[in-house]
Design a protein around this motif. Structure first.
Motif: not given
Length: 188
Positions: A23-34, A161-175
């Motif tokens: 689960l910790v790995l999943a949290f690390f991976a959410f912003p980086l790799s689907v 945008t580094v990974v995914k799309d700019y919307i996903s990256q922006g939302l995760m950066m907001t969180v």
């Protein structure tokens, strides 16, 4: 379930620890790799299912199922499954929807695992580390072209945008930003 009952407390404990690490790995991976996030979530689910042979894990599941978030999440997943039965979508599209919405069925598992404050902290730290990396590469991408980033256009005023799309990256950066504010206010 009868097979898992014979696994023993030692294996149940190891499976529980493995589920937590996944689960910790999943949290690390959410912003980086689907792909990595999906593999980590699948591993978490399998290890957590193995851990249910232990009474502590079953009690945590019972508490999680009583959580007010669990019934609506499970109902939404059932709704998607029922809707797919009448859907004209292709088999591939239906499988894609099931994969996407399976996470709603996993809500009780998340609640059960995240009852531990130390695990919640490690998950947030993993998420923060991945987003700090993303933020750093986003700014470096203004000057340098990294072959593995999503965009390859240097200079200011462009999409970096580094990974995914700019919307996903922006939302995760907001969180992430909200999490940083929460931590900073807690330090006063």
């Amino acid at each position: 379930v009868t097979v898992s009952m014979t696994l023993g407390p030692a294996l149940s404990h190891r499976a529980q620890q493995g589920a937590r690490a996944s689960l910790v790995l999943a949290f690390f991976a959410f912003p980086l790799s689907v792909a990595l996030a999906n593999v980590a979530l699948l591993l978490t689910l399998l290890l957590w299912a193995l851990s249910l042979s232990g009474s502590d894990a079953r009690q945590a599941l019972a508490r999680a199922l009583r959580n007010p978030l669990s019934p609506p999440a499970l109902a939404l997943f059932v709704w998607v499954v029922v809707a797919l039965a009448w859907s004209p979508a292709s088999t591939e599209a239906a499988q894609g929807f099931l994969q996407k919405y399976l996470k709603f069925a996993m809500v009780p598992m998340f609640i059960a695992l995240l009852q531990d404050g130390a695990l919640r902290r490690r998950c947030w730290q993993a998420f923060a580390l991945a987003l700090l990396f993303t933020l750093t590469v986003t700014w470096l991408n203004v000057w340098f072209d990294f072959p593995w980033t999503r965009t390859h256009n240097q200079g200011f005023g462009r999409d970096h945008t580094v990974v995914k799309d700019y919307i996903s990256q922006g939302l995760m950066m907001t969180v992430f930003a909200a999490m940083c504010v929460f931590v900073a206010l807690g330090q006063r």
